[in-house]
Structure formats: structure tokens, C-alpha cells
Enzyme design. Structure first.
Site, PDB file in Angstrom:
ATOM      1  CD  GLU A   1      -2.172   1.752   2.996  1.00 60.37           C
ATOM      2  OE1 GLU A   1      -3.195   2.067   2.670  1.00 60.37           O
ATOM      3  OE2 GLU A   1      -2.191   0.707   3.398  1.00 60.37           O
TER       4      GLU A   1
ATOM      5  CD  GLU B   1      -6.615   2.494   7.486  1.00 59.57           C
ATOM      6  OE1 GLU B   1      -6.142   0.962   7.594  1.00 59.57           O
ATOM      7  OE2 GLU B   1      -6.397   2.787   5.740  1.00 59.57           O
TER       8      GLU B   1
END
Length: 260
Positions: A143, A240
Site C-alpha cells: 500500500e 478505514e
């Protein structure tokens, strides 16, 4: 229909961690993710998933010493054995939790060595991880994280992630495409997605500037959701974000995707 997963490290902060599973299920989530499972036993977490009709869709490999500021091991010189051990542990949890993918945290730039040398360590570690993950039919994710939230994070943008996948050359190594981080680092979200769609394994969402719920910030999420559906994205989308109130009170934007 897009599939939303509650990130239990961010949502339901008013509850103890183990109570967040039930809260997510009551709000209509069918999947959950969180940063780390290692403070609890795998069977304990799996029982919570089963009891609440939830699927574990993602968690992270060890970040190293989080309290000391470490944010991953994959690019750190001299920590290769620790990194390999962290992959072994993560795969043990993935097997117990029936989790199909894990996020391998890159770590921070080490200014004491050349960038090219650290990049080679990163590539070698990811190759090891992808091979081990493939043995368990697990997707390994990397990521890009913006430098405003984590200064010095080694995997700094989508272009670097795409280049890393090309160099490592493992089909089960994919990009974790966090719309919040992409917006803060690169912008041009839809074009970034299209350029990397074949290599995207997981999405996450939050809204700048405060990393709050999708309905509160600068990104036009209704447009993003329509775009993802039109492009046939079928994976999970991790929520998130930092709720501006309680998590349950911020889910108006998600009602069409949740089944209570």
C-alpha cells in the site's frame, strides 16, 4: 453491489476491540479488517467472526516496534529474518481466520543507505513473502501511504507500487489502493485506478482533509462508487476512516451497500 468491510481499528472506538465485531455486524457489515490481530489468539478472533456472521478480509503484517515509530519491516536493512518470521506468523493467522489477503507494511526510508540498496531489500523481501503466501493461496498486498500521514514511508506512491510489482513479478502480489492516500499523494483517483486496475487487490476509503467518513470531505464519493461499479470492481472496500461522531451515526452514506 459494492462490498464494504468495517475497519475495526478505526471504527467503533467507543467500544473495546472485541466488542466491535458485534457492532459492525449490527450495522450491516459482512466483512471486517483491522491493523493487527497479534494481541489475541487466532481461534478467539475466528469465533467472533463466526458468531457475528463476518468474514475477515484483511490484516497487516507486523509493523515492527509501532510505539517506537516503526511502520513495517519489508524495506529495513538487517531485519530480514524478523521480516520472514512476521510473514510466517501472519500466514498462521490468515489460515485460522480464513483471510484471503494480508497487507505487507513497507517501513520507513533509511537515510543511512542508498535508496537503490533499500529498494533491493524491499524487492527481495516481497519476493519471499509472495512465494510463501502463494503456498497458502493468499494475496500479498502493498500500500502506498502519503508522506503527510507517515513521513518517510518507503512506498510513497502508486507509480512506485506498480514498478515494484513489475520487478518482483509474482501474480499474487497486488496493490492495496487506498483512495484517501491516493488523493493526498497523487490525486486523479479514477485515472490512477484505471492505470492499475489489473493489479489492484483491495480498496480502502476515507475522506480528506480529516480522514473522516466518505460523506464528509473533499472527495465526491458517490461519483467514485458509481465509477467502481461501472468498472466492475468486485473486491472488498475497507472503511478505514475516523468517524466524526460514532461510527454508526456516520453510516448514512453506506446504507445502500449494507444489509441490516
Amino acid at each position: 453491489m459494492l462490498k464494504l468491510a468495517a475497519n475495526l481499528s478505526f471504527l467503533y472506538q467507543e467500544l473495546a476491540f472485541l466488542d466491535r465485531f458485534e457492532a459492525a455486524a449490527k450495522d450491516g457489515f459482512k466483512g471486517v479488517e483491522y491493523l493487527f490481530p497479534y494481541g489475541w489468539s487466532g481461534p478467539e478472533l475466528f469465533n467472533l467472526l463466526n458468531d457475528n456472521g463476518l468474514k475477515q478480509v484483511l490484516f497487516n503484517t507486523s509493523a515492527g516496534d509501532w510505539n517506537a515509530g516503526e511502520r513495517g519491516l519489508a524495506c529495513l536493512p538487517g531485519r530480514e529474518q524478523e521480516f520472514q518470521d512476521s510473514i510466517t506468523l501472519a500466514l498462521e493467522y490468515a489460515a485460522t481466520l480464513q483471510c484471503p489477503q494480508i497487507h505487507i507494511m513497507a517501513g520507513l526510508r533509511d537515510q543511512t543507505i542508498a535508496h537503490s540498496a533499500q529498494l533491493e531489500i524491499y524487492h527481495q523481501n516481497l519476493a519471499f513473502a509472495a512465494i510463501e503466501c502463494a503456498k497458502s493461496n493468499v494475496i500479498a498486498l502493498i500500500e502506498p501511504i502519503n508522506a503527510k500521514d507517515i513521513p518517510g514511508f518507503f512506498l510513497e506512491n502508486v507509480a512506485m507500487a506498480a514498478s515494484t510489482l513489475e520487478v518482483v513479478g509474482r501474480s499474487n502480489l497486488k496493490i492495496q489502493f487506498d483512495v484517501y492516500h491516493i488523493q493526498r499523494t497523487d490525486g486523479d483517483i479514477c485515472q490512477q485506478y484505471l492505470a492499475n486496475a489489473d493489479n489492484i487487490g483491495h480498496l480502502q476509503i476515507a475522506n480528506p482533509p480529516h480522514r473522516s467518513e466518505p460523506s464528509n470531505g473533499e472527495i465526491n464519493y458517490p461519483y467514485i462508487f458509481e465509477f467502481l461499479e461501472s468498472e466492475g470492481y468486485s473486491g472488498w472496500i475497507g472503511c478505514e476512516y475516523k468517524p466524526s461522531t460514532t461510527a454508526s451515526q456516520t453510516l448514512g452514506w453506506a446504507k445502500e451497500f449494507l444489509t441490516c
